[in-house]
Design an enzyme around this catalytic site. Sequence first.
Site, PDB file in Angstrom:
ATOM      1  N   ASN A   9       0.864  -1.184   0.000  1.00 46.78           N
ATOM      2  CA  ASN A   9       0.000   0.000   0.000  1.00 46.78           C
ATOM      3  C   ASN A   9       0.901   1.234   0.000  1.00 46.78           C
ATOM      4  O   ASN A   9       1.476   1.589   1.016  1.00 46.78           O
ATOM      5  CB  ASN A   9      -0.892  -0.046   1.254  1.00 46.78           C
ATOM      6  N   TRP A  10       0.997   1.857  -1.156  1.00 48.89           N
ATOM      7  CA  TRP A  10       1.923   2.989  -1.302  1.00 48.89           C
ATOM      8  C   TRP A  10       1.396   4.268  -0.649  1.00 48.89           C
ATOM      9  O   TRP A  10       2.127   5.251  -0.549  1.00 48.89           O
ATOM     10  CB  TRP A  10       2.195   3.258  -2.795  1.00 48.89           C
ATOM     11  N   LYS A  11       0.142   4.281  -0.281  1.00 49.54           N
ATOM     12  CA  LYS A  11      -0.466   5.490   0.307  1.00 49.54           C
ATOM     13  C   LYS A  11      -0.198   6.701  -0.607  1.00 49.54           C
ATOM     14  O   LYS A  11      -0.166   6.548  -1.818  1.00 49.54           O
ATOM     15  CB  LYS A  11       0.028   5.689   1.743  1.00 49.54           C
ATOM     16  N   HIS A  95      -9.654   1.093   4.884  1.00 54.84           N
ATOM     17  CA  HIS A  95      -8.358   1.253   5.568  1.00 54.84           C
ATOM     18  C   HIS A  95      -8.538   2.186   6.755  1.00 54.84           C
ATOM     19  O   HIS A  95      -9.331   3.131   6.693  1.00 54.84           O
ATOM     20  CB  HIS A  95      -7.318   1.820   4.591  1.00 54.84           C
ATOM     21  N   GLU A  97      -6.892   4.575   7.835  1.00 52.95           N
ATOM     22  CA  GLU A  97      -6.706   6.007   7.537  1.00 52.95           C
ATOM     23  C   GLU A  97      -7.954   6.584   6.864  1.00 52.95           C
ATOM     24  O   GLU A  97      -8.298   7.753   7.069  1.00 52.95           O
ATOM     25  CB  GLU A  97      -5.437   6.205   6.689  1.00 52.95           C
ATOM     26  N   GLU A 167      -5.688  -5.058  10.539  1.00 52.29           N
ATOM     27  CA  GLU A 167      -4.671  -4.027  10.731  1.00 52.29           C
ATOM     28  C   GLU A 167      -4.940  -3.277  12.034  1.00 52.29           C
ATOM     29  O   GLU A 167      -5.715  -2.304  12.051  1.00 52.29           O
ATOM     30  CB  GLU A 167      -4.710  -3.028   9.577  1.00 52.29           C
ATOM     31  N   GLY A 173       2.190   2.180  10.859  1.00 51.17           N
ATOM     32  CA  GLY A 173       3.132   3.290  10.734  1.00 51.17           C
ATOM     33  C   GLY A 173       3.828   3.650  12.037  1.00 51.17           C
ATOM     34  O   GLY A 173       4.451   4.700  12.139  1.00 51.17           O
ATOM     35  N   SER A 213       3.134  -2.250  10.357  1.00 51.25           N
ATOM     36  CA  SER A 213       4.583  -2.324  10.570  1.00 51.25           C
ATOM     37  C   SER A 213       5.183  -3.680  10.193  1.00 51.25           C
ATOM     38  O   SER A 213       6.074  -4.179  10.888  1.00 51.25           O
ATOM     39  CB  SER A 213       4.926  -1.936  12.013  1.00 51.25           C
ATOM     40  N   GLY A 234       2.760  -1.234   4.385  1.00 53.42           N
ATOM     41  CA  GLY A 234       2.788   0.198   4.099  1.00 53.42           C
ATOM     42  C   GLY A 234       4.213   0.681   3.896  1.00 53.42           C
ATOM     43  O   GLY A 234       4.820   0.465   2.849  1.00 53.42           O
ATOM     44  N   GLY A 235       4.781   1.294   4.928  1.00 52.02           N
ATOM     45  CA  GLY A 235       6.097   1.921   4.826  1.00 52.02           C
ATOM     46  C   GLY A 235       7.170   1.074   4.139  1.00 52.02           C
ATOM     47  O   GLY A 235       7.914   1.569   3.289  1.00 52.02           O
TER      48      GLY A 235
HETATM   49  P1  PGA Z   1       2.635   0.251   7.780  1.00 52.03           P
HETATM   50  O1  PGA Z   1       1.202   0.456   7.100  1.00 52.03           O
HETATM   51  O2  PGA Z   1       3.218  -1.032   7.200  1.00 52.03           O
HETATM   52  O3  PGA Z   1       3.443   1.459   7.411  1.00 52.03           O
HETATM   53  O4  PGA Z   1       2.402   0.124   9.241  1.00 52.03           O
HETATM   54  C1  PGA Z   1       0.345  -0.626   6.889  1.00 52.03           C
HETATM   55  C2  PGA Z   1      -0.948  -0.163   6.260  1.00 52.03           C
HETATM   56  O5  PGA Z   1      -1.392   0.947   6.577  1.00 52.03           O
HETATM   57  O6  PGA Z   1      -1.544  -0.873   5.453  1.00 52.03           O
END
Ligand code: PGA
Length: 252
Positions: A9-11, A95, A97, A167, A173, A213, A234-235
Amino acid sequence: MPRPFIVGNWKMHKTLSEARDLAITVRDGLSTSSDIDVALAPPFTVIGSLHEVLKGSSVSLAAQTMHEAAKGAFTGEISPLMLKDVGCTYVILGHSERRHIFGETDQAVMKKARAALDHALIPILCVGETLQERETSRTFDVVDRQTEHALRHVTPEEASRSVLAYEPVWAIGTGRTASPEQAQEVHTFLRKAVARSHGDSVARVIRILYGGSVKPDNAASLIAEPDVDGALVGGACLDAPSFLAIVAACRP
Ligand code: PGA
C-alpha cells in the site's frame, strides 16, 4: 491453505517517474513462480501507467479506495468502473486512515464492498482496533462489527474470493507490530466469524492478511501463523529491496 498474498500500500507516495521505477524493480525482482500473489496499490494518478509496466507480469494492481457509484456528480471521487478500466484487480476498502482521517463508516464500507464486486473488483477489506479499544478489551467487538458490515451483502461465493486485512490501528506506521500470537488470535476469531456468516468452506479459503509495521525481519514469523495468509505492507513497500525481502520471507 490459501496462497500467500502480499500487498504493498503505497499510500500518498511516489510521483510518476518514481512509481514506474519502483514498479519495474519489483516486477523484475520477483521470480515467475506462481506460489505467491503480489499486488501493488499505488496512488490513482499512476495506476494507468503502472498497468502498462506490469502487463503480462505476475504483479496485480490494487486501488487504495473508491466511491461506490459507477459514475456521477461526486467531485474528486473515483469509481469502480474507472478502476477496472485502468487495470485494477483489487481495491483496498475501509483502511483505518480512510476511517479515522476521512470519516469512512462501516455502512460506507458495506456499500463499497458490494459495488466493488459488482464491477469484478476483489475487495481487500480492512478491519482493526485502536489502542484504546484494545486496552479496554473491545478488539473482538470492533473487528466483528467491521467484518460483519463489510461482508453483509456479499454472497458466500464472493466472500471466498474476497480478502480481509487485520490491521490494528496502533501498529500502523508506528513500528510497533502485533506479535505473531496477537495476530493469530484475531485472525482465528475472524475466520470463525466468517464461518458463522458465510459457512465453513468460505472461512477455510478466504485470505486474511495482517498489516501494521510489517518489515523484512518480522514477516516470516507473522506468516508462519496458521491463520495469517499474507501481509498488507505500508512503509516497507516504498523501497523495492525491502518489499522484495518481505515477499521472499512469505514464500511457502
Ligand atoms: P505500515 O502500514 O506497514 O506502514 O504500518 C500498513 C498499512 O497501513 O496498510
